[in-house]
Design an enzyme around this catalytic site. Structure first.
Site, PDB file in Angstrom:
ATOM      1  N   LYS A  11      -6.531   3.509  -3.673  1.00 22.78           N
ATOM      2  CA  LYS A  11      -7.071   3.552  -2.301  1.00 22.78           C
ATOM      3  C   LYS A  11      -7.413   4.995  -1.949  1.00 22.78           C
ATOM      4  CE  LYS A  11      -5.270   2.298   2.313  1.00 22.78           C
ATOM      5  NZ  LYS A  11      -4.160   1.575   2.995  1.00 22.78           N
ATOM      6  N   ASP A  43       0.872  -1.184   0.000  1.00 21.42           N
ATOM      7  CA  ASP A  43       0.000   0.000   0.000  1.00 21.42           C
ATOM      8  C   ASP A  43       0.907   1.233   0.000  1.00 21.42           C
ATOM      9  OD1 ASP A  43      -1.729  -2.163   0.815  1.00 21.42           O
ATOM     10  OD2 ASP A  43      -3.115  -0.682   1.635  1.00 21.42           O
ATOM     11  N   LYS A  91      -9.914   0.483  -3.117  1.00 16.19           N
ATOM     12  CA  LYS A  91      -9.913   0.206  -1.680  1.00 16.19           C
ATOM     13  C   LYS A  91     -10.383   1.458  -0.955  1.00 16.19           C
ATOM     14  CE  LYS A  91      -6.950  -0.939   2.279  1.00 16.19           C
ATOM     15  NZ  LYS A  91      -5.638  -1.468   2.741  1.00 16.19           N
TER      16      LYS A  91
END
Lengths: 234, 208
Positions: free
Chosen positions: A157, A94, A189
């Site tokens: 995300k 991430d 996400k």
């Protein structure tokens, strides 16, 4: 619509990014989380060595953050951190884009840094790219997300969700905007302030394919209550 | 006084404005995030203000290889000093020795330049934080900073505890949550050598 508990748990990145968490606290967090069958556990880089032995032999992937929480590194440093983590058998990265450059609308910076990290994160490892929507000007959210996708993001995300930044929670409209701009093959996400089952379902209905939550266990327990007809399962 | 980046993800225009404001204010040093070292150095030209590159900050949680790469690039970009955030998780896990050992390659890289270590006093508490500071000094730190900008606020108690623990010889910068130069006096009286004030505590335009 989420039909089974396994499906619900498979959407969740159970997350602990607490600054200064001890090895024991992280090991306990992992041990408590494993029986729930989450898609992944998301941790800071220095906790990977603690989590891996607990997760070995389970179906749960380990995700680690790169350049967290502000992304203010040069791309070489981000790529190195990602490479270090991949060497440690982390399944998912991430990464945070350089949030200052993203706020300026420097889309080529964003695309290039994502591409540099992508090189270090070979498929089938997943690369999730955090674009910190709460601090971006509205008109830049779509272009920054598209630049991240062009650089090679598997998922975009919405936010770090990092409470020490004092930023707002992710909203379903953030997810809808990403869904309208990204190709169907790119996942989304949702992360940041998703604390209960109702909020998670709202994000999934808006198009999220993954949800980051520090309260994943409570969310699954809420689902169980609902399935049992208990009114506490909202 | 020193300047400390407390703006969330500033743009280059905001950084330029802040660096020039800090220059006008006559700060002794200016801490910047790693990608901003070269632009800050360029803006400051021959100014004697020290450009301090933040390393593994604010969380102190980076991998070893990336922390070293970050420091190498910052020095190549013109950083005068490094400010390294110790890994607070290691300290809280009873592994202070390992946290100190992680400083060694950075000490070697910064040969001849000031190596600062950020000791997370607000997060660790004054006693454990002071132990971390003493460990950092043993590991080669030239200067101790009390907190990163995510740890919480520096207090007079933190400063006094660290000062007692490391003695008078080591420079000590009170950092963390100081939003205005007017807050500096009690911290200096408690034993801080300097105080790091958030960039937003300086006026961005010259006074007319």
């Amino acid at each position: 619509m989420i039909v089974t508990e396994a499906e619900l748990a498979g959407l969740i990145d159970q997350t602990n990014l607490e600054m200064g968490a001890s090895a024991q606290e992280i090991a306990d967090f992992c041990t408590r989380s494993v029986p729930f069958g989450f898609r992944a556990l998301c941790l800071l880089p220095d906790q990977v060595g603690v989590a891996l032995p607990v997760l070995r032999g389970t179906s749960i992937g380990l995700a680690a953050c790169v350049s967290f929480p502000l992304g203010l590194d040069r791309w070489e440093v981000k790529a190195r951190e990602a490479a270090d983590l991949c060497d440690l058998e982390v399944a998912e990265i991430d990464m945070v884009v350089h949030t200052g450059r993203a706020r300026e609308g420097d889309l080529s910076w964003v695309e290039q840094e994502v591409a540099a990290v992508r090189q270090a994160v070979a498929h089938p490892r997943l690369l999730k790219v955090i674009i910190e929507i709460p601090v971006l000007p509205d008109e830049l959210v779509g272009p920054v997300a598209v630049a991240a996708e062009a650089g090679g993001a598997d998922l975009v995300k919405t936010s770090t969700g990092y409470k020490r930044l004092g930023i707002r929670a992710t909203r379903a409209e953030d997810v809808r905007l990403l869904r309208s701009r990204l190709s169907p093959a790119t996942g989304i996400k949702a992360a940041g302030g998703i604390r209960n089952l109702g909020q998670l379902e709202e994000m999934v209905e808006a198009g999220a394919t993954r949800v980051g939550a520090s309260r994943g266990i409570e969310i699954v327990e809420e689902w169980r209550l609902r399935q049992a007809g208990d009114p506490r399962g909202r | 006084m020193e300047g400390w980046p407390d703006l969330v993800a500033p743009t280059r225009a905001e950084i330029t404005s802040a660096v020039l404001a800090l220059h006008r204010a006559g700060v002794a040093a200016l801490a910047v995030d790693p990608a901003e070292v070269a632009p800050a150095r360029d803006l400051l030209g021959t100014s004697p203000i020290a450009v301090v590159a933040l390393v593994s900050a604010p969380l102190g949680a980076m991998t070893s290889g990336s922390r070293i790469a970050q420091a190498e690039l910052a020095l190549a970009d013109g950083a005068d000093e490094l400010a390294v955030a110790m890994d607070p998780s290691l300290v809280r896990s009873g592994k202070l020795g390992r946290a100190v050992a992680e400083l060694s390659p950075l000490r070697r890289l910064a040969e001849g330049r000031t190596l600062r270590v950020i000791c997370h006093l607000a997060l660790l508490g004054p006693d454990l934080g002071a132990e971390a500071a003493a460990g950092a000094v043993d590991g080669g730190a030239d200067l101790i900073m009390t907190n990163s900008h995510f740890d919480g606020e520096v207090t007079v108690e933190q400063v006094a505890t660290v000062r007692r623990r490391v003695g008078q010889r080591i420079p000590l910068v009170a950092s963390g949550g100081v939003a205005a130069t007017s807050q500096a006096a009690p911290l200096l009286l408690a034993g801080a050598t300097r105080v790091a004030v958030g960039w937003s505590g300086f006026p961005l335009e010259p006074h007319s």
